[in-house]
Design a protein around this motif. Structure first.
Motif, PDB file in Angstrom:
ATOM      1  N   ILE A 213      30.561  -6.978  35.311  1.00  0.00           N
ATOM      2  CA  ILE A 213      30.686  -7.615  34.004  1.00  0.00           C
ATOM      3  C   ILE A 213      32.148  -7.948  33.716  1.00  0.00           C
ATOM      4  O   ILE A 213      32.466  -9.036  33.187  1.00  0.00           O
ATOM      5  CB  ILE A 213      30.121  -6.683  32.907  1.00  0.00           C
ATOM      6  CG1 ILE A 213      28.617  -6.507  33.089  1.00  0.00           C
ATOM      7  CG2 ILE A 213      30.416  -7.242  31.519  1.00  0.00           C
ATOM      8  CD1 ILE A 213      27.818  -7.793  32.974  1.00  0.00           C
ATOM      9  N   LEU A 214      33.066  -7.061  34.082  1.00  0.00           N
ATOM     10  CA  LEU A 214      34.492  -7.331  33.866  1.00  0.00           C
ATOM     11  C   LEU A 214      34.960  -8.520  34.702  1.00  0.00           C
ATOM     12  O   LEU A 214      35.749  -9.347  34.229  1.00  0.00           O
ATOM     13  CB  LEU A 214      35.314  -6.086  34.206  1.00  0.00           C
ATOM     14  CG  LEU A 214      35.177  -4.900  33.239  1.00  0.00           C
ATOM     15  CD1 LEU A 214      35.972  -3.714  33.747  1.00  0.00           C
ATOM     16  CD2 LEU A 214      35.650  -5.290  31.839  1.00  0.00           C
ATOM     17  N   ARG A 215      34.485  -8.621  35.944  1.00  0.00           N
ATOM     18  CA  ARG A 215      34.856  -9.769  36.784  1.00  0.00           C
ATOM     19  C   ARG A 215      34.369 -11.078  36.180  1.00  0.00           C
ATOM     20  O   ARG A 215      35.100 -12.078  36.150  1.00  0.00           O
ATOM     21  CB  ARG A 215      34.287  -9.593  38.196  1.00  0.00           C
ATOM     22  CG  ARG A 215      35.065  -8.627  39.068  1.00  0.00           C
ATOM     23  CD  ARG A 215      34.718  -8.836  40.538  1.00  0.00           C
ATOM     24  NE  ARG A 215      33.297  -8.642  40.761  1.00  0.00           N
ATOM     25  CZ  ARG A 215      32.751  -7.497  41.134  1.00  0.00           C
ATOM     26  NH1 ARG A 215      33.511  -6.419  41.273  1.00  0.00           N
ATOM     27  NH2 ARG A 215      31.454  -7.406  41.340  1.00  0.00           N
ATOM     28  N   ASN A 216      33.133 -11.082  35.691  1.00  0.00           N
ATOM     29  CA  ASN A 216      32.600 -12.295  35.066  1.00  0.00           C
ATOM     30  C   ASN A 216      33.394 -12.678  33.825  1.00  0.00           C
ATOM     31  O   ASN A 216      33.687 -13.865  33.598  1.00  0.00           O
ATOM     32  CB  ASN A 216      31.126 -12.097  34.706  1.00  0.00           C
ATOM     33  CG  ASN A 216      30.246 -11.995  35.933  1.00  0.00           C
ATOM     34  OD1 ASN A 216      30.591 -12.499  37.002  1.00  0.00           O
ATOM     35  ND2 ASN A 216      29.105 -11.343  35.796  1.00  0.00           N
ATOM     36  N   SER A 217      33.780 -11.684  33.031  1.00  0.00           N
ATOM     37  CA  SER A 217      34.560 -11.956  31.823  1.00  0.00           C
ATOM     38  C   SER A 217      35.930 -12.517  32.178  1.00  0.00           C
ATOM     39  O   SER A 217      36.414 -13.463  31.550  1.00  0.00           O
ATOM     40  CB  SER A 217      34.709 -10.678  30.991  1.00  0.00           C
ATOM     41  OG  SER A 217      33.456 -10.169  30.591  1.00  0.00           O
ATOM     42  N   LEU A 218      36.577 -11.949  33.201  1.00  0.00           N
ATOM     43  CA  LEU A 218      37.886 -12.430  33.614  1.00  0.00           C
ATOM     44  C   LEU A 218      37.812 -13.847  34.167  1.00  0.00           C
ATOM     45  O   LEU A 218      38.698 -14.665  33.936  1.00  0.00           O
ATOM     46  CB  LEU A 218      38.481 -11.479  34.662  1.00  0.00           C
ATOM     47  CG  LEU A 218      38.876 -10.080  34.155  1.00  0.00           C
ATOM     48  CD1 LEU A 218      39.344  -9.209  35.321  1.00  0.00           C
ATOM     49  CD2 LEU A 218      39.971 -10.188  33.085  1.00  0.00           C
ATOM     50  N   ARG A 219      36.752 -14.161  34.910  1.00  0.00           N
ATOM     51  CA  ARG A 219      36.586 -15.517  35.438  1.00  0.00           C
ATOM     52  C   ARG A 219      36.406 -16.538  34.311  1.00  0.00           C
ATOM     53  O   ARG A 219      36.958 -17.628  34.353  1.00  0.00           O
ATOM     54  CB  ARG A 219      35.390 -15.556  36.377  1.00  0.00           C
ATOM     55  CG  ARG A 219      35.609 -14.858  37.711  1.00  0.00           C
ATOM     56  CD  ARG A 219      34.323 -14.821  38.525  1.00  0.00           C
ATOM     57  NE  ARG A 219      34.522 -14.075  39.754  1.00  0.00           N
ATOM     58  CZ  ARG A 219      33.522 -13.773  40.589  1.00  0.00           C
ATOM     59  NH1 ARG A 219      32.265 -14.149  40.285  1.00  0.00           N
ATOM     60  NH2 ARG A 219      33.762 -13.096  41.709  1.00  0.00           N
ATOM     61  N   LYS A 220      35.624 -16.149  33.294  1.00  0.00           N
ATOM     62  CA  LYS A 220      35.426 -17.064  32.162  1.00  0.00           C
ATOM     63  C   LYS A 220      36.733 -17.284  31.396  1.00  0.00           C
ATOM     64  O   LYS A 220      37.036 -18.401  30.993  1.00  0.00           O
ATOM     65  CB  LYS A 220      34.349 -16.500  31.235  1.00  0.00           C
ATOM     66  CG  LYS A 220      32.943 -16.534  31.830  1.00  0.00           C
ATOM     67  CD  LYS A 220      31.924 -15.982  30.846  1.00  0.00           C
ATOM     68  CE  LYS A 220      30.534 -16.007  31.452  1.00  0.00           C
ATOM     69  NZ  LYS A 220      29.515 -15.451  30.492  1.00  0.00           N
ATOM     70  N   GLU A 221      37.496 -16.220  31.229  1.00  0.00           N
ATOM     71  CA  GLU A 221      38.784 -16.354  30.523  1.00  0.00           C
ATOM     72  C   GLU A 221      39.739 -17.216  31.316  1.00  0.00           C
ATOM     73  O   GLU A 221      40.479 -18.040  30.761  1.00  0.00           O
ATOM     74  CB  GLU A 221      39.386 -14.968  30.279  1.00  0.00           C
ATOM     75  CG  GLU A 221      38.640 -14.127  29.259  1.00  0.00           C
ATOM     76  CD  GLU A 221      38.700 -14.749  27.856  1.00  0.00           C
ATOM     77  OE1 GLU A 221      39.682 -15.449  27.562  1.00  0.00           O
ATOM     78  OE2 GLU A 221      37.754 -14.523  27.093  1.00  0.00           O
ATOM     79  N   ALA A 222      39.727 -17.055  32.654  1.00  0.00           N
ATOM     80  CA  ALA A 222      40.595 -17.863  33.503  1.00  0.00           C
ATOM     81  C   ALA A 222      40.186 -19.327  33.470  1.00  0.00           C
ATOM     82  O   ALA A 222      41.035 -20.227  33.445  1.00  0.00           O
ATOM     83  CB  ALA A 222      40.566 -17.344  34.948  1.00  0.00           C
ATOM     84  N   ALA A 223      38.863 -19.587  33.440  1.00  0.00           N
ATOM     85  CA  ALA A 223      38.386 -20.969  33.371  1.00  0.00           C
ATOM     86  C   ALA A 223      38.765 -21.623  32.048  1.00  0.00           C
ATOM     87  O   ALA A 223      39.137 -22.794  31.994  1.00  0.00           O
ATOM     88  CB  ALA A 223      36.876 -21.001  33.561  1.00  0.00           C
ATOM     89  N   ARG A 224      38.699 -20.845  30.972  1.00  0.00           N
ATOM     90  CA  ARG A 224      39.094 -21.399  29.670  1.00  0.00           C
ATOM     91  C   ARG A 224      40.591 -21.689  29.621  1.00  0.00           C
ATOM     92  O   ARG A 224      41.017 -22.704  29.067  1.00  0.00           O
ATOM     93  CB  ARG A 224      38.729 -20.424  28.558  1.00  0.00           C
ATOM     94  CG  ARG A 224      37.219 -20.264  28.347  1.00  0.00           C
ATOM     95  CD  ARG A 224      36.951 -19.203  27.310  1.00  0.00           C
ATOM     96  NE  ARG A 224      35.527 -18.974  27.124  1.00  0.00           N
ATOM     97  CZ  ARG A 224      35.002 -18.027  26.357  1.00  0.00           C
ATOM     98  NH1 ARG A 224      35.809 -17.205  25.712  1.00  0.00           N
ATOM     99  NH2 ARG A 224      33.688 -17.896  26.264  1.00  0.00           N
TER     100      ARG A 224
END
Length: 226
Positions: A213-224
């Motif tokens: 879940i943390l990896r997915n959250s970090l990827r979304k933040e990086a994409a934004r």
């Protein structure tokens, strides 16, 4: 060099042992006329590490000329914490005020809540694959003055229990046969429910699900940000 190798091996062994540690979650729900509560106990390593929380029955009170739901939470140290009714009412008033005076901000709040709920559901879905149910006991005693209505409710209660068991089998690993008792009482209004469950999950499953879940959250933040 040899010392570093020893440290790495020790850390690897420790992590391997931690990943295999079983966490047990004991849930006890009781609904009776004079004794209503939910108790949750989490323990590991033969109960060396244990945490218990008990929430007595939720009751309806009158606070600041408004009806409100309140309860008490009993901690492992015997301390009792009351729900902050005044703070909860202020939060509701501020949310309503935000809805009428700043609807865009309110919509942002709603989207944030929805995003949190989606993330929580993904986390629970990933986590539930490794949860084992080692005990499930449900006793339901109910009754109404009308015998015909009591008989009809027997089918309704049975259907609800069947839906609950099907949902558990689809989401969890049920290791034992559930002990379900539904006992109707005719000619008397009564409702008693007692539920006892013990769930087991390895600490490694909790760690891997949290990391995913943390990896997915970090990827979304990086994409934004990009």
């Amino acid at each position: 060099m040899n010392s570093w190798l020893v440290v790495v091996m020790a850390v690897a062994i420790l992590l391997g042992l931690l990943f295999r540690v079983n966490l047990y979650i004991d849930v006890h729900f009781c609904r009776r006329k004079d004794d209503d509560y939910v108790a949750v106990t989490v323990h590991a390593l033969q109960k060396i590490f244990m945490y218990t929380i008990k929430i007595p029955a939720i009751k309806l009170i009158q606070y600041d000329d408004l009806p409100w739901i309140a309860s008490e939470i009993e901690s492992p140290l015997g301390e009792v914490a009351n729900t902050q009714v005044g703070r909860e009412q202020r939060f509701v008033r501020k949310s309503i005020k935000l809805l009428f005076h700043n609807p865009e901000r309110f919509l942002q709040l709603i989207r944030a809540v929805r995003q949190f709920i989606r993330g929580y559901r993904r986390y629970v879905s990933r986590l539930s694959k490794g949860i084992h149910c080692e005990k499930l006991e449900l006793t339901t005693i109910y009754g109404f003055e009308d015998a015909a209505f009591t008989g009809i409710m027997m089918g309704v209660v049975g259907s609800m229990v069947e839906i609950m068991l099907t949902s558990m089998h689809n989401r969890l690993v049920v290791d034992v046969k559930p002990d379900i008792k539904v006992m109707p009482i005719y000619g008397k209004i009564q409702l008693e429910i007692e539920l006892k469950c013990i769930f087991r999950i390895r600490l490694g499953n909790v760690i891997t699900a949290t990391m995913a879940i943390l990896r997915n959250s970090l990827r979304k933040e990086a994409a934004r940000s990009g």
